[in-house]
Design an enzyme around this catalytic site. Structure first.
Site, PDB file in Angstrom:
ATOM      1  N   THR A 133       2.237   7.998  14.945  1.00  0.00           N
ATOM      2  CA  THR A 133       3.166   8.081  14.220  1.00  0.00           C
ATOM      3  C   THR A 133       4.426   8.872  14.786  1.00  0.00           C
ATOM      4  O   THR A 133       4.183   8.884  16.117  1.00  0.00           O
ATOM      5  CB  THR A 133       2.195   9.509  13.066  1.00  0.00           C
ATOM      6  OG1 THR A 133       3.545  10.135  12.121  1.00  0.00           O
ATOM      7  CG2 THR A 133       1.529  10.076  14.003  1.00  0.00           C
ATOM      8  N   ASP A 134       5.638   8.852  13.481  1.00  0.00           N
ATOM      9  CA  ASP A 134       6.705   9.412  13.939  1.00  0.00           C
ATOM     10  C   ASP A 134       6.590  10.622  13.772  1.00  0.00           C
ATOM     11  O   ASP A 134       7.357  11.753  14.543  1.00  0.00           O
ATOM     12  CB  ASP A 134       7.784   9.072  13.067  1.00  0.00           C
ATOM     13  CG  ASP A 134       7.600   9.027  11.721  1.00  0.00           C
ATOM     14  OD1 ASP A 134       6.275  10.476  10.899  1.00  0.00           O
ATOM     15  OD2 ASP A 134       8.705   9.105  11.017  1.00  0.00           O
ATOM     16  N   GLU A 135       5.250  11.592  12.823  1.00  0.00           N
ATOM     17  CA  GLU A 135       5.436  13.157  13.231  1.00  0.00           C
ATOM     18  C   GLU A 135       4.802  13.349  14.727  1.00  0.00           C
ATOM     19  O   GLU A 135       5.176  15.224  13.964  1.00  0.00           O
ATOM     20  CB  GLU A 135       4.004  13.032  12.208  1.00  0.00           C
ATOM     21  CG  GLU A 135       4.048  12.580  10.749  1.00  0.00           C
ATOM     22  CD  GLU A 135       3.284  12.807  10.155  1.00  0.00           C
ATOM     23  OE1 GLU A 135       3.038  14.058   9.711  1.00  0.00           O
ATOM     24  OE2 GLU A 135       3.604  12.786   9.077  1.00  0.00           O
ATOM     25  N   TYR A 159      -2.732  17.442  11.972  1.00  0.00           N
ATOM     26  CA  TYR A 159      -2.496  16.180  11.750  1.00  0.00           C
ATOM     27  C   TYR A 159      -2.035  15.837  13.261  1.00  0.00           C
ATOM     28  O   TYR A 159      -2.218  15.108  13.739  1.00  0.00           O
ATOM     29  CB  TYR A 159      -2.369  15.741  10.799  1.00  0.00           C
ATOM     30  CG  TYR A 159      -1.781  14.085  10.660  1.00  0.00           C
ATOM     31  CD1 TYR A 159      -2.847  13.720  11.161  1.00  0.00           C
ATOM     32  CD2 TYR A 159      -0.736  13.826  10.901  1.00  0.00           C
ATOM     33  CE1 TYR A 159      -2.323  11.919  11.322  1.00  0.00           C
ATOM     34  CE2 TYR A 159      -0.771  12.478  10.912  1.00  0.00           C
ATOM     35  CZ  TYR A 159      -1.476  11.325  11.265  1.00  0.00           C
ATOM     36  OH  TYR A 159      -0.848  10.152  11.104  1.00  0.00           O
ATOM     37  N   LYS A 163      -2.701  14.129  17.157  1.00  0.00           N
ATOM     38  CA  LYS A 163      -2.093  12.505  16.784  1.00  0.00           C
ATOM     39  C   LYS A 163      -1.406  12.548  18.089  1.00  0.00           C
ATOM     40  O   LYS A 163      -1.067  11.862  19.437  1.00  0.00           O
ATOM     41  CB  LYS A 163      -0.865  11.386  15.622  1.00  0.00           C
ATOM     42  CG  LYS A 163      -2.015  11.705  14.634  1.00  0.00           C
ATOM     43  CD  LYS A 163      -2.509  10.577  15.423  1.00  0.00           C
ATOM     44  CE  LYS A 163      -2.259   9.174  15.141  1.00  0.00           C
ATOM     45  NZ  LYS A 163      -3.048   7.846  15.246  1.00  0.00           N
TER      46      LYS A 163
HETATM   47  P1  NAD Z   1      -6.234   5.481   6.420  1.00  0.00           P
HETATM   48  O1  NAD Z   1      -6.627   6.953   6.813  1.00  0.00           O
HETATM   49  O2  NAD Z   1      -6.104   5.386   5.451  1.00  0.00           O
HETATM   50  O3  NAD Z   1      -7.347   5.476   7.375  1.00  0.00           O
HETATM   51  C1  NAD Z   1      -8.002   5.436   8.312  1.00  0.00           C
HETATM   52  C2  NAD Z   1      -9.322   4.395   8.767  1.00  0.00           C
HETATM   53  O4  NAD Z   1      -9.931   5.181   9.849  1.00  0.00           O
HETATM   54  C3  NAD Z   1     -10.266   4.625   7.659  1.00  0.00           C
HETATM   55  O5  NAD Z   1     -10.987   3.261   7.093  1.00  0.00           O
HETATM   56  C4  NAD Z   1     -11.564   5.965   8.036  1.00  0.00           C
HETATM   57  O6  NAD Z   1     -12.786   5.014   7.779  1.00  0.00           O
HETATM   58  C5  NAD Z   1     -11.545   5.400   9.633  1.00  0.00           C
HETATM   59  N1  NAD Z   1     -11.707   6.309  10.733  1.00  0.00           N
HETATM   60  C6  NAD Z   1     -11.870   7.728  10.916  1.00  0.00           C
HETATM   61  N2  NAD Z   1     -12.210   7.733  12.081  1.00  0.00           N
HETATM   62  C7  NAD Z   1     -13.472   7.334  12.323  1.00  0.00           C
HETATM   63  C8  NAD Z   1     -13.818   7.289  13.572  1.00  0.00           C
HETATM   64  N3  NAD Z   1     -14.250   8.420  14.058  1.00  0.00           N
HETATM   65  N4  NAD Z   1     -14.502   6.076  13.518  1.00  0.00           N
HETATM   66  C9  NAD Z   1     -14.605   5.110  13.805  1.00  0.00           C
HETATM   67  N5  NAD Z   1     -13.847   5.314  12.456  1.00  0.00           N
HETATM   68  C10 NAD Z   1     -13.053   5.991  11.852  1.00  0.00           C
HETATM   69  O7  NAD Z   1      -5.498   5.885   7.487  1.00  0.00           O
HETATM   70  P2  NAD Z   1      -3.678   4.538   7.653  1.00  0.00           P
HETATM   71  O8  NAD Z   1      -2.789   4.762   6.622  1.00  0.00           O
HETATM   72  O9  NAD Z   1      -4.198   3.619   7.725  1.00  0.00           O
HETATM   73  O10 NAD Z   1      -3.445   5.219   9.228  1.00  0.00           O
HETATM   74  C11 NAD Z   1      -3.987   4.193  10.241  1.00  0.00           C
HETATM   75  C12 NAD Z   1      -3.568   4.833  11.702  1.00  0.00           C
HETATM   76  O11 NAD Z   1      -2.127   4.400  11.762  1.00  0.00           O
HETATM   77  C13 NAD Z   1      -3.457   6.051  12.109  1.00  0.00           C
HETATM   78  O12 NAD Z   1      -4.470   5.962  13.293  1.00  0.00           O
HETATM   79  C14 NAD Z   1      -2.386   6.450  11.410  1.00  0.00           C
HETATM   80  O13 NAD Z   1      -1.838   7.971  12.350  1.00  0.00           O
HETATM   81  C15 NAD Z   1      -1.228   5.806  11.625  1.00  0.00           C
HETATM   82  N6  NAD Z   1       0.199   5.813  11.012  1.00  0.00           N
HETATM   83  C16 NAD Z   1      -0.013   6.312   9.784  1.00  0.00           C
HETATM   84  C17 NAD Z   1       0.917   5.379   8.775  1.00  0.00           C
HETATM   85  C18 NAD Z   1       1.174   5.738   7.321  1.00  0.00           C
HETATM   86  O14 NAD Z   1       2.217   5.901   7.074  1.00  0.00           O
HETATM   87  N7  NAD Z   1      -0.098   5.727   6.724  1.00  0.00           N
HETATM   88  C19 NAD Z   1       2.153   6.206   9.511  1.00  0.00           C
HETATM   89  C20 NAD Z   1       2.532   5.629  10.558  1.00  0.00           C
HETATM   90  C21 NAD Z   1       0.963   5.479  11.892  1.00  0.00           C
HETATM   91  O1  DAU Z   2       5.106   9.599   9.230  1.00  0.00           O
HETATM   92  C1  DAU Z   2       4.105   9.217   9.232  1.00  0.00           C
HETATM   93  C2  DAU Z   2       2.821   9.671   8.505  1.00  0.00           C
HETATM   94  O2  DAU Z   2       3.615   9.281   7.019  1.00  0.00           O
HETATM   95  C3  DAU Z   2       1.778   9.520   9.057  1.00  0.00           C
HETATM   96  O3  DAU Z   2       1.910   9.991   9.902  1.00  0.00           O
HETATM   97  C4  DAU Z   2       0.444  10.420   7.755  1.00  0.00           C
HETATM   98  O4  DAU Z   2      -0.637   9.166   8.413  1.00  0.00           O
HETATM   99  C5  DAU Z   2       0.862   9.329   6.852  1.00  0.00           C
HETATM  100  O5  DAU Z   2      -0.101  10.284   5.587  1.00  0.00           O
HETATM  101  C6  DAU Z   2       1.959  10.259   5.907  1.00  0.00           C
HETATM  102  O6  DAU Z   2       2.275  11.324   6.229  1.00  0.00           O
HETATM  103  P1  DAU Z   2       3.210  12.790   4.892  1.00  0.00           P
HETATM  104  O7  DAU Z   2       2.428  14.005   5.510  1.00  0.00           O
HETATM  105  O8  DAU Z   2       4.784  12.445   5.197  1.00  0.00           O
HETATM  106  O9  DAU Z   2       2.766  11.692   3.470  1.00  0.00           O
HETATM  107  P2  DAU Z   2       1.930  12.167   1.927  1.00  0.00           P
HETATM  108  O10 DAU Z   2       2.168  10.739   1.611  1.00  0.00           O
HETATM  109  O11 DAU Z   2       1.301  12.782   2.587  1.00  0.00           O
HETATM  110  O12 DAU Z   2       3.850  12.587   2.034  1.00  0.00           O
HETATM  111  C7  DAU Z   2       4.809  11.591   1.634  1.00  0.00           C
HETATM  112  C8  DAU Z   2       6.079  13.268   1.250  1.00  0.00           C
HETATM  113  O13 DAU Z   2       5.407  13.596   0.109  1.00  0.00           O
HETATM  114  C9  DAU Z   2       6.238  15.292   2.468  1.00  0.00           C
HETATM  115  O14 DAU Z   2       7.292  15.396   2.670  1.00  0.00           O
HETATM  116  C10 DAU Z   2       5.106  15.199   1.556  1.00  0.00           C
HETATM  117  C11 DAU Z   2       4.931  15.028  -0.107  1.00  0.00           C
HETATM  118  N1  DAU Z   2       4.198  15.111  -0.773  1.00  0.00           N
HETATM  119  C12 DAU Z   2       2.945  14.801  -1.145  1.00  0.00           C
HETATM  120  C13 DAU Z   2       1.994  15.165  -1.715  1.00  0.00           C
HETATM  121  C14 DAU Z   2       0.939  14.475  -1.613  1.00  0.00           C
HETATM  122  C15 DAU Z   2       4.331  15.661  -2.286  1.00  0.00           C
HETATM  123  O15 DAU Z   2       6.150  16.266  -2.084  1.00  0.00           O
HETATM  124  N2  DAU Z   2       3.344  15.614  -3.450  1.00  0.00           N
HETATM  125  C16 DAU Z   2       2.448  15.688  -3.053  1.00  0.00           C
HETATM  126  O16 DAU Z   2       1.365  15.345  -3.540  1.00  0.00           O
END
Ligand code: NAD
Ligand code: DAU
Length: 354
Positions: A133-135, A159, A163
């Site tokens: 992730t970019d975070e 988190y 990562k």
């Molecule tokens: P998600 O939470 O929707 O899905 C995670 C999946 O991993 C789930 O199916 C869960 O059951 C599985 N999981 C969790 N712990 C596990 C374990 N110990 N063993 C096996 N499976 C397990 O997450 P996502 O949003 O699909 O993110 C996927 C990946 O991409 C993550 O590594 C996250 O850090 C990264 N990522 C997410 C975003 C985003 O915006 N969602 C952006 C950049 C990177």
């Molecule tokens: O940047 C990549 C990341 O993006 C991934 O690595 C994470 O897995 C993914 O969950 C996401 O993280 P964020 O914290 O950016 O996503 P979230 O959707 O939780 O929040 C997006 C923005 O919106 C953040 O600035 C917090 C804000 N927010 C979020 C929620 C859930 C609100 O203002 N209200 C809310 O209820």
């Protein structure tokens, strides 16, 4: 040939599996623990498809992972599995340490043993791709340049720290043991099958249910947004052409403040599913207490992946968000099934309402 992916029942992982099998016939072994975020509903379209081999289990279960590697002999392992929600990591970091750090470590060790025993040609071609992730880069001021791959790593939440730790382990397993790894650091994804604890799907489902739309703090935090299918195409691109040991940043060139995201979702719902009383969904916007340690701005410099691998996103934010809102309107049963008892518990804990 086959690939093994972890976390393939989650948001990005399930989109990846669906897109992969829509584009080729190479089987996917899908290892997923089925945590609250894992949902086999996402993959119901693959029922009876022999190319999708699902195994329920933990990436930290070394015996299970070794067995899957020995049985299916994948040419690549893609690690999507993680605890992924920042707010949950603030309430309880333990699971994040366990899966994102310890789990990645155990997975790397199982992969290292498997890779080391491969015949030379298969060893050379093998890849371990770590989805990150970019975070991990921390936060940017308004006028700072976007995160490049060389940006210092300064995670601010449990988190992102977990990562960043996993990224370091992946890097070390390459430098010390020679495991051919690739790491991708992507910005915020959105699209189908997004669990409604995250901003965009939460706003859609709350708006339709007539509930408040909780915006943290002043709503001026900036994220870069990428349609999930563009993230999947970038990962395929890195897997196919990325150089072992390298990191690739992935982004959508779509920096937007949260309040603008919420207003856009409201405007689309006003058009596609107007409220019965004729009012705009924006009237449901409620400013709530800010997230502790909330990063102010993320932005991705995605020039390396474009220059070296020729990848660019296909969707603009305008096309991607319209498809996303439409998907949620077309799939109310998916939303209903996701909103199980444990989901309600989370909403009550985080927002103080059921
Ligand atoms: P998600 O939470 O929707 O899905 C995670 C999946 O991993 C789930 O199916 C869960 O059951 C599985 N999981 C969790 N712990 C596990 C374990 N110990 N063993 C096996 N499976 C397990 O997450 P996502 O949003 O699909 O993110 C996927 C990946 O991409 C993550 O590594 C996250 O850090 C990264 N990522 C997410 C975003 C985003 O915006 N969602 C952006 C950049 C990177
Ligand atoms: O940047 C990549 C990341 O993006 C991934 O690595 C994470 O897995 C993914 O969950 C996401 O993280 P964020 O914290 O950016 O996503 P979230 O959707 O939780 O929040 C997006 C923005 O919106 C953040 O600035 C917090 C804000 N927010 C979020 C929620 C859930 C609100 O203002 N209200 C809310 O209820």
């Amino acid at each position: 040939m086959a690939i093994l992916i972890t976390g393939g029942a989650g948001f990005i992982g399930s989109n990846f599996v669906l897109d992969w099998l829509a584009g080729c016939n190479e089987p996917v072994v899908n290892l997923d623990k089925l945590s609250y975020a894992g949902n086999l509903d996402n993959l119901s379209g693959l029922q009876g498809d022999a190319r999708h081999i699902f195994a329920q289990g933990d990436i930290g279960d070394s015996v299970l992972v070794a067995g899957l590697l020995a049985r299916h002999r994948p040419r690549a392992v893609l690690n999507f599995a993680a605890e992924s929600h920042v707010d949950r990591s603030i309430h309880g970091p333990e699971d994040f340490i366990q899966t994102n750090i310890v789990g990645t470590f155990r997975l790397l060790e199982a992969v290292r043993a498997y890779w080391a025993a491969l015949p030379l040609q298969e060893q050379t071609q093998f890849r371990f791709l770590h989805v990150s992730t970019d975070e991990v880069y921390g936060t940017l001021a308004k006028d700072d340049a976007p995160f490049a791959e060389t940006h210092r790593v300064e995670p601010n939440s449990p988190y992102s720290a977990s990562k960043a730790a996993s990224d370091h382990l992946v890097r070390a397993w390459h430098h010390t043991y020679g495991v051919p790894v690739l790491t991708t650091n992507c910005s915020n994804n959105y699209g189908p099958y997004h669990f409604p604890e995250k901003l965009i799907p939460l706003m859609i489902v709350n708006a339709l249910a007539g509930k408040p739309l909780p915006v943290y703090g002043d709503g001026q935090q900036i994220r870069d947004w990428l349609y999930v299918k563009d993230h999947c195409s970038a990962i395929r691109c890195v897997l196919a052409g990325g150089k072992a040991g390298e990191t690739y940043n992935i982004g959508g060139w779509n920096e937007k403040p949260n309040i603008e995201i919420v207003q856009t979702v409201c405007a689309l719902l006003d058009e596609l599913r107007p409220r019965a009383d004729g009012q705009s969904y924006t009237s449901q916007i409620t400013f709530v207490q800010d997230r502790p340690g909330h990063d102010r701005r993320y932005a991705i410099d995605a020039r390396k992946i474009e220059r070296e691998l020729g990848w660019r996103p296909a969707e603009t934010f305008e096309t991607g968000i319209r498809k996303t809102v439409q998907w949620y309107l077309n799939n109310p049963q998916w939303v209903q099934r996701v909103q199980s008892g444990s989901y309600r518990n989370w909403v009550a804990k985080q927002y103080g309402v059921a």
